[in-house]
Design a protein around this motif. Sequence first.
Motif, PDB file in Angstrom:
ATOM      1  N   PHE A 119      -2.868   0.913  -3.170  1.00  0.00           N
ATOM      2  CA  PHE A 119      -1.779   0.166  -2.552  1.00  0.00           C
ATOM      3  C   PHE A 119      -1.833  -1.313  -2.926  1.00  0.00           C
ATOM      4  CE2 PHE A 119      -0.165  -2.378   1.013  1.00  0.00           C
ATOM      5  CZ  PHE A 119       1.144  -1.913   1.075  1.00  0.00           C
ATOM      6  N   VAL A 120      -3.003  -1.904  -2.884  1.00  0.00           N
ATOM      7  CA  VAL A 120      -3.128  -3.327  -3.190  1.00  0.00           C
ATOM      8  C   VAL A 120      -2.820  -3.597  -4.658  1.00  0.00           C
ATOM      9  CG1 VAL A 120      -4.757  -5.249  -3.312  1.00  0.00           C
ATOM     10  CG2 VAL A 120      -4.748  -3.761  -1.316  1.00  0.00           C
ATOM     11  N   ILE A 121      -3.373  -2.795  -5.557  1.00  0.00           N
ATOM     12  CA  ILE A 121      -3.191  -3.044  -6.996  1.00  0.00           C
ATOM     13  C   ILE A 121      -1.750  -2.815  -7.413  1.00  0.00           C
ATOM     14  CG2 ILE A 121      -3.853  -2.244  -9.284  1.00  0.00           C
ATOM     15  CD1 ILE A 121      -6.625  -1.659  -8.175  1.00  0.00           C
ATOM     16  N   LEU A 122      -1.165  -1.668  -7.041  1.00  0.00           N
ATOM     17  CA  LEU A 122       0.207  -1.376  -7.438  1.00  0.00           C
ATOM     18  C   LEU A 122       1.205  -2.290  -6.742  1.00  0.00           C
ATOM     19  CD1 LEU A 122       0.122   2.535  -7.530  1.00  0.00           C
ATOM     20  CD2 LEU A 122      -0.163   0.915  -9.409  1.00  0.00           C
ATOM     21  N   GLY A 123       0.966  -2.657  -5.497  1.00  0.00           N
ATOM     22  CA  GLY A 123       1.853  -3.588  -4.818  1.00  0.00           C
ATOM     23  C   GLY A 123       1.844  -4.960  -5.469  1.00  0.00           C
TER      24      GLY A 123
END
Length: 362
Positions: A119-123
């Motif tokens: 979630f953090v990386i793709l967001g």
Amino acid sequence: MSLSAVLSAADPSPTPTESGTPRVPSLQDAQESATNAAGWVEENWSTWLAIGLRVLLILVIAMVLRVVVRRAITKLVDRMSRTGQAVDGTGLGGLLVNAERRRQRSQAIGSVLRSVASFVILGTAALMVLGTFQINLAPLLASAGVAGVAIGFGARNLVTDFLSGVFMILEDQYGVGDTVDAGVASGEVIEVGLRVTKLRGDNGEIWYVRNGEVKRIGNLSQGWATAHVDVTVRYDEDLDRVKATLVEVAEKMGKEEPWNELLWSPIEVLGLDSVLLDSMVVRVSAKTMPGKSLTVERELRWRVKRAFDARGIRIVGGATAAEATEAAADPTAGVAPPSVYSSSISPQSAAASPLPPPSTTK
């Protein structure tokens, strides 16, 4: 030159002639439109290429970083499992570590960490791509913040359960196979989830306990348990004889299988716990394997009772064989003698008889 200008140049609107018929574009007009479009493409191709390369670079870095982080998390979880398997080789580790508990805990931790990392990386990558196209992110972030607050208020119980489950698993408060007292329910843990924990009660029922509702946890399976046995004897028994019998029973039980594995410390005679008018209570205690205290207490009571019967030590509520024989030899000893008033000719009965009424005749 803008795209609208190029399109207008490439497709000029026909203007009516003086005679009212539309003007047909000539070859010179088409050549001029093609030249303008080629010039616009030549002026902006470098910008397009830079934007495309930047977006591609962001996506590639995000995917590579996501794969690397997920593999690192998987290796970390596998290392945790291998460490638990190494501990299983020791006696204490085999007693404290449950394979199913360790497996579920590792899977839950790995799933949470991988989801958070993705979630953090793709967001972050999505926001960077939008920023590359010069899109104003302030309204989008403000809308996302408002939506997050609304969802948080609407699903606050779900969020509370999830966060409580995450911290419970990370802190290893309890796991599969543990016997716990959660306040709202108690029993053996059969499944641990991020939102709900399943407990099997003493009567076989299954309790579904939301992690957010648990305010306190009493884990009865961690560390060690304590077995307490209170031995109640008559007040006139010899305490030294009672203690010697209990010590003998404790030493013998501690040397036999499987009790030598269940007992984590020697059985101790703590002494007199209370003294009453007709009885005395002697307490015996020992540290046991978690969850085995009741088993040890039952076996210890069994052995103490047999040893007391063999030594003739009386327990409160019981009677010795000599006392029972003496009571059977004289069954009328407890019967009260007949009253003197039962005989009509006895002086006591005559003195107690009512006086006759006075005669009224002369």
